[in-house]
Design a protein around this motif. Structure first.
Motif, PDB file in Angstrom:
ATOM      1  N   SER A 206     -30.848 -13.802  55.331  1.00 50.16           N
ATOM      2  CA  SER A 206     -30.156 -12.786  56.148  1.00 50.16           C
ATOM      3  C   SER A 206     -31.077 -12.044  57.111  1.00 50.16           C
ATOM      4  O   SER A 206     -30.628 -11.578  58.166  1.00 50.16           O
ATOM      5  CB  SER A 206     -29.475 -11.762  55.235  1.00 50.16           C
ATOM      6  OG  SER A 206     -30.442 -10.933  54.588  1.00 50.16           O
ATOM      7  N   GLY A 207     -32.345 -11.905  56.741  1.00 49.79           N
ATOM      8  CA  GLY A 207     -33.251 -11.105  57.569  1.00 49.79           C
ATOM      9  C   GLY A 207     -32.803  -9.662  57.686  1.00 49.79           C
ATOM     10  O   GLY A 207     -33.005  -9.016  58.717  1.00 49.79           O
ATOM     11  N   ALA A 208     -32.226  -9.117  56.627  1.00 48.83           N
ATOM     12  CA  ALA A 208     -31.631  -7.784  56.676  1.00 48.83           C
ATOM     13  C   ALA A 208     -32.657  -6.654  56.675  1.00 48.83           C
ATOM     14  O   ALA A 208     -32.320  -5.518  57.008  1.00 48.83           O
ATOM     15  CB  ALA A 208     -30.674  -7.599  55.496  1.00 48.83           C
ATOM     16  N   HIS A 209     -33.901  -6.939  56.282  1.00 49.13           N
ATOM     17  CA  HIS A 209     -34.925  -5.892  56.185  1.00 49.13           C
ATOM     18  C   HIS A 209     -36.154  -6.271  57.018  1.00 49.13           C
ATOM     19  O   HIS A 209     -37.228  -6.534  56.480  1.00 49.13           O
ATOM     20  CB  HIS A 209     -35.327  -5.670  54.730  1.00 49.13           C
ATOM     21  CG  HIS A 209     -34.206  -5.201  53.856  1.00 49.13           C
ATOM     22  ND1 HIS A 209     -33.320  -6.072  53.247  1.00 49.13           N
ATOM     23  CD2 HIS A 209     -33.818  -3.952  53.495  1.00 49.13           C
ATOM     24  CE1 HIS A 209     -32.445  -5.377  52.538  1.00 49.13           C
ATOM     25  NE2 HIS A 209     -32.719  -4.098  52.678  1.00 49.13           N
ATOM     26  N   PRO A 210     -36.025  -6.311  58.341  1.00 53.00           N
ATOM     27  CA  PRO A 210     -37.163  -6.690  59.167  1.00 53.00           C
ATOM     28  C   PRO A 210     -38.300  -5.666  59.104  1.00 53.00           C
ATOM     29  O   PRO A 210     -38.080  -4.478  59.249  1.00 53.00           O
ATOM     30  CB  PRO A 210     -36.557  -6.753  60.586  1.00 53.00           C
ATOM     31  CG  PRO A 210     -35.373  -5.831  60.526  1.00 53.00           C
ATOM     32  CD  PRO A 210     -34.837  -5.965  59.137  1.00 53.00           C
ATOM     33  N   ARG A 211     -39.497  -6.169  58.828  1.00 57.21           N
ATOM     34  CA  ARG A 211     -40.706  -5.329  58.756  1.00 57.21           C
ATOM     35  C   ARG A 211     -40.498  -4.116  57.832  1.00 57.21           C
ATOM     36  O   ARG A 211     -40.887  -2.993  58.163  1.00 57.21           O
ATOM     37  CB  ARG A 211     -41.135  -4.886  60.152  1.00 57.21           C
ATOM     38  CG  ARG A 211     -41.689  -6.045  61.007  1.00 57.21           C
ATOM     39  CD  ARG A 211     -42.105  -5.573  62.396  1.00 57.21           C
ATOM     40  NE  ARG A 211     -43.129  -4.541  62.332  1.00 57.21           N
ATOM     41  CZ  ARG A 211     -44.454  -4.754  62.280  1.00 57.21           C
ATOM     42  NH1 ARG A 211     -44.907  -6.003  62.273  1.00 57.21           N
ATOM     43  NH2 ARG A 211     -45.301  -3.752  62.228  1.00 57.21           N
ATOM     44  N   ARG A 212     -39.892  -4.396  56.695  1.00 56.84           N
ATOM     45  CA  ARG A 212     -39.616  -3.312  55.746  1.00 56.84           C
ATOM     46  C   ARG A 212     -39.843  -3.775  54.322  1.00 56.84           C
ATOM     47  O   ARG A 212     -39.730  -4.947  54.008  1.00 56.84           O
ATOM     48  CB  ARG A 212     -38.166  -2.833  55.872  1.00 56.84           C
ATOM     49  CG  ARG A 212     -37.863  -2.051  57.128  1.00 56.84           C
ATOM     50  CD  ARG A 212     -36.379  -1.818  57.269  1.00 56.84           C
ATOM     51  NE  ARG A 212     -35.808  -1.133  56.100  1.00 56.84           N
ATOM     52  CZ  ARG A 212     -34.487  -1.071  55.844  1.00 56.84           C
ATOM     53  NH1 ARG A 212     -33.646  -1.666  56.647  1.00 56.84           N
ATOM     54  NH2 ARG A 212     -34.059  -0.416  54.788  1.00 56.84           N
ATOM     55  N   ARG A 213     -40.127  -2.785  53.455  1.00 53.98           N
ATOM     56  CA  ARG A 213     -40.087  -3.002  52.017  1.00 53.98           C
ATOM     57  C   ARG A 213     -38.694  -2.599  51.515  1.00 53.98           C
ATOM     58  O   ARG A 213     -38.082  -1.654  52.034  1.00 53.98           O
ATOM     59  CB  ARG A 213     -41.147  -2.133  51.324  1.00 53.98           C
ATOM     60  CG  ARG A 213     -41.190  -2.338  49.793  1.00 53.98           C
ATOM     61  CD  ARG A 213     -40.371  -1.342  49.039  1.00 53.98           C
ATOM     62  NE  ARG A 213     -40.869  -0.006  49.185  1.00 53.98           N
ATOM     63  CZ  ARG A 213     -41.891   0.467  48.459  1.00 53.98           C
ATOM     64  NH1 ARG A 213     -42.462  -0.258  47.543  1.00 53.98           N
ATOM     65  NH2 ARG A 213     -42.295   1.713  48.648  1.00 53.98           N
ATOM     66  N   PHE A 214     -38.190  -3.324  50.509  1.00 54.60           N
ATOM     67  CA  PHE A 214     -37.004  -2.844  49.828  1.00 54.60           C
ATOM     68  C   PHE A 214     -37.157  -3.081  48.342  1.00 54.60           C
ATOM     69  O   PHE A 214     -37.912  -3.939  47.892  1.00 54.60           O
ATOM     70  CB  PHE A 214     -35.714  -3.474  50.386  1.00 54.60           C
ATOM     71  CG  PHE A 214     -35.564  -4.960  50.174  1.00 54.60           C
ATOM     72  CD1 PHE A 214     -34.799  -5.447  49.116  1.00 54.60           C
ATOM     73  CD2 PHE A 214     -36.151  -5.855  51.035  1.00 54.60           C
ATOM     74  CE1 PHE A 214     -34.628  -6.820  48.936  1.00 54.60           C
ATOM     75  CE2 PHE A 214     -35.987  -7.230  50.865  1.00 54.60           C
ATOM     76  CZ  PHE A 214     -35.232  -7.709  49.815  1.00 54.60           C
ATOM     77  N   THR A 215     -36.470  -2.247  47.570  1.00 57.36           N
ATOM     78  CA  THR A 215     -36.537  -2.303  46.117  1.00 57.36           C
ATOM     79  C   THR A 215     -35.287  -3.009  45.579  1.00 57.36           C
ATOM     80  O   THR A 215     -34.235  -2.998  46.210  1.00 57.36           O
ATOM     81  CB  THR A 215     -36.630  -0.900  45.519  1.00 57.36           C
ATOM     82  OG1 THR A 215     -35.515  -0.116  45.970  1.00 57.36           O
ATOM     83  CG2 THR A 215     -37.922  -0.212  45.961  1.00 57.36           C
ATOM     84  N   VAL A 216     -35.418  -3.598  44.397  1.00 63.25           N
ATOM     85  CA  VAL A 216     -34.322  -4.359  43.803  1.00 63.25           C
ATOM     86  C   VAL A 216     -34.230  -4.035  42.323  1.00 63.25           C
ATOM     87  O   VAL A 216     -35.248  -3.933  41.627  1.00 63.25           O
ATOM     88  CB  VAL A 216     -34.544  -5.887  43.977  1.00 63.25           C
ATOM     89  CG1 VAL A 216     -33.421  -6.665  43.288  1.00 63.25           C
ATOM     90  CG2 VAL A 216     -34.625  -6.262  45.434  1.00 63.25           C
ATOM     91  N   GLY A 217     -33.016  -3.876  41.834  1.00 65.38           N
ATOM     92  CA  GLY A 217     -32.799  -3.668  40.410  1.00 65.38           C
ATOM     93  C   GLY A 217     -31.361  -3.958  40.042  1.00 65.38           C
ATOM     94  O   GLY A 217     -30.509  -4.134  40.916  1.00 65.38           O
TER      95      GLY A 217
END
Length: 214
Positions: A202-213
């Motif tokens: 998807s490329g939903a978080h360009p040049r970003r960190r995201f957390t998952v849980g």
């Protein structure tokens, strides 16, 4: 279909990502220091170290996605941070999107901080690995604008020691650690891999960190 090249594709995180990606029809190449005892069908296995710039360049050549799923405190004799500039330059040179399976400790415990790493009760024994992962995230944030990248921080309880349950779902939290109503924080390896490959697609978080849980 993307060509996904994984450093650490025989490990816990990398192996789950490889399995998920192959299952969706992607082309997957794994780099590791040793060939796997039980190779996954559909994965091309190569031996080589991320410490070798020639290996890094060969891995990035033709890759759409360059994934790093390794321990950060020691990559064949040096912290991952010292190996990151060669990765960044190879990814830029070959037009690959660079990504990392990071650690939970750089996640914020609430909007505005602090990081989990900086809380009083954080285990001292975990700090070297946590600090090494956090340093890589800082380096990505300072990378040239033409570098495509993302960085995934799993929940607090994550790893081969706690494989968890495959639920087929997950939640994301930007920079904030994903927790449940009871304050617990966990994600299975399979659902982390689902989130990771979803981001590749998807490329939903360009040049970003995201957390998952969960």
């Amino acid at each position: 279909m993307a060509r996904i090249v994984i450093f650490g594709g025989t490990g816990y995180s990398g192996g789950n990502i490889a399995r998920e990606a192959v299952g969706r029809g992607h082309e997957v190449v794994s780099y590791s220091r040793n060939a796997p005892a039980e190779p996954q069908e559909g994965v091309e296995y190569r031996t080589g170290s991320m410490a070798d710039p020639a290996v890094v360049d060969a891995a990035a050549d033709g890759a759409d996605q360059l994934v790093v799923a390794l321990h950060a405190v020691d990559v064949d004799g040096a912290p991952m941070l010292e190996r990151t500039p060669a990765l960044i330059e190879a990814a830029r040179r070959h037009g690959a999107r660079l990504s990392f399976v990071g650690g939970a400790a750089s996640s914020l415990v609430a909007e505005g901080g602090p990081r989990l790493l900086d809380t009083p009760d954080f285990n001292e024994d975990w700090k070297p690995e946590a600090t090494a992962h956090a340093a890589v995230l800082d380096a990505l944030r300072e990378a040239p604008e033409d570098l495509e990248w993302f960085y995934v921080s799993p929940a607090g309880l994550y790893g081969s020691y706690a494989p968890g349950e495959t639920t087929g779902s997950y939640r994301t939290g930007g920079d904030v650690l994903v927790t449940k109503e009871d304050g617990s924080s966990e994600i299975s390896g399979t659902d982390l891999a689902r989130a990771y490959v979803d981001e590749i697609e998807s490329g939903a978080h360009p040049r970003r960190r995201f957390t998952v849980g969960h």
